[in-house]
Write an enzyme that holds these catalytic residues in place. Sequence first.
Site, PDB file in Angstrom:
ATOM      1  N   GLU A 110       0.831  -1.210   0.000  1.00  0.00           N
ATOM      2  CA  GLU A 110       0.000   0.000   0.000  1.00  0.00           C
ATOM      3  C   GLU A 110       0.864   1.259   0.000  1.00  0.00           C
ATOM      4  O   GLU A 110       0.502   2.265  -0.612  1.00  0.00           O
ATOM      5  CB  GLU A 110      -0.951  -0.012   1.197  1.00  0.00           C
ATOM      6  CG  GLU A 110      -1.922  -1.186   1.219  1.00  0.00           C
ATOM      7  CD  GLU A 110      -2.664  -1.366  -0.084  1.00  0.00           C
ATOM      8  OE1 GLU A 110      -2.963  -0.348  -0.760  1.00  0.00           O
ATOM      9  OE2 GLU A 110      -2.961  -2.521  -0.453  1.00  0.00           O
ATOM     10  N   HIS A 113       1.808   2.184  -3.407  1.00  0.00           N
ATOM     11  CA  HIS A 113       0.820   3.027  -4.086  1.00  0.00           C
ATOM     12  C   HIS A 113       0.993   4.495  -3.701  1.00  0.00           C
ATOM     13  O   HIS A 113       0.783   5.391  -4.526  1.00  0.00           O
ATOM     14  CB  HIS A 113      -0.596   2.565  -3.724  1.00  0.00           C
ATOM     15  CG  HIS A 113      -1.005   1.281  -4.376  1.00  0.00           C
ATOM     16  ND1 HIS A 113      -0.846   1.041  -5.723  1.00  0.00           N
ATOM     17  CD2 HIS A 113      -1.566   0.155  -3.851  1.00  0.00           C
ATOM     18  CE1 HIS A 113      -1.299  -0.168  -6.015  1.00  0.00           C
ATOM     19  NE2 HIS A 113      -1.726  -0.724  -4.894  1.00  0.00           N
ATOM     20  N   HIS A 117       1.691   7.576  -6.290  1.00  0.00           N
ATOM     21  CA  HIS A 117       0.919   8.814  -6.285  1.00  0.00           C
ATOM     22  C   HIS A 117       1.837  10.032  -6.233  1.00  0.00           C
ATOM     23  O   HIS A 117       1.670  10.990  -7.000  1.00  0.00           O
ATOM     24  CB  HIS A 117      -0.030   8.810  -5.087  1.00  0.00           C
ATOM     25  CG  HIS A 117      -0.894  10.024  -4.984  1.00  0.00           C
ATOM     26  ND1 HIS A 117      -1.332  10.528  -3.782  1.00  0.00           N
ATOM     27  CD2 HIS A 117      -1.395  10.856  -5.931  1.00  0.00           C
ATOM     28  CE1 HIS A 117      -2.058  11.599  -3.992  1.00  0.00           C
ATOM     29  NE2 HIS A 117      -2.112  11.823  -5.276  1.00  0.00           N
TER      30      HIS A 117
END
Length: 236
Positions: A110, A113, A117
């Site tokens: 996670e 991610h 971003h």
Amino acid sequence: MYYSGMRYGYGYGIDPMYILVILMAILCMIASARVSSVYRKYARVRSMSGLTGAQAAMEILRRNGINDVAVMHVPGNLTDHYDPRNKTVNLSDATYNSNSVAAVGVAAHECGHVLQHYNAYLPLQIRTAILPAASIGSKAGIPLLLLGMLLSLRPLITFGIMVFSLAVLFQVVTLPVEFNASHRALVMLEDYGILGHEEIADSRKVLTAAAMTYVASAASAVVQLLRLIMINNRRR
């Protein structure tokens, strides 16, 4: 009926694409069961660092100088996700307080991610951009197509297929996003000394099993789209 089936090359009226759709659905179920099985196995293996999923995520964010992303606890099993809208890494019951190699791997994924971003990773940007349309496509595509068939409105059938294709595109674009997040996670876990070499291998198995669910879902969606296109072409 025999003649009609042979006419379209589907002897006895059996649609091989429909069979393939069923096989893809079974593959999705197998992939889902596999990730649960692998996670349970490595959820029993404690990481040598002793860090929980939440602590590992915080450490990764700190190492990358990211101070405006919060690590949150959310209910559910394997409901982990990063929400770029409110900048939160949301870790499930099985991940947040667990110090297993499985939990640490998922938490790091996670965080992968998060880095996508912040680094403006192109596939993630594309996925984010098409998300609203893909959400509509997944809900309205098939109903529009069926309504078009019922009313014999070819433009509506074609529109339904086009709308559904947006949901399929989302599934396909998701693949590089997920694989890249897992790659980033494993590199950071090793570079930051959060997991040892053997633990990295265990964590990789968990993330690979999870990635296969996305592969199966994307393959299933593509097959379904091809079947809809073939049905539309036959109706012509």
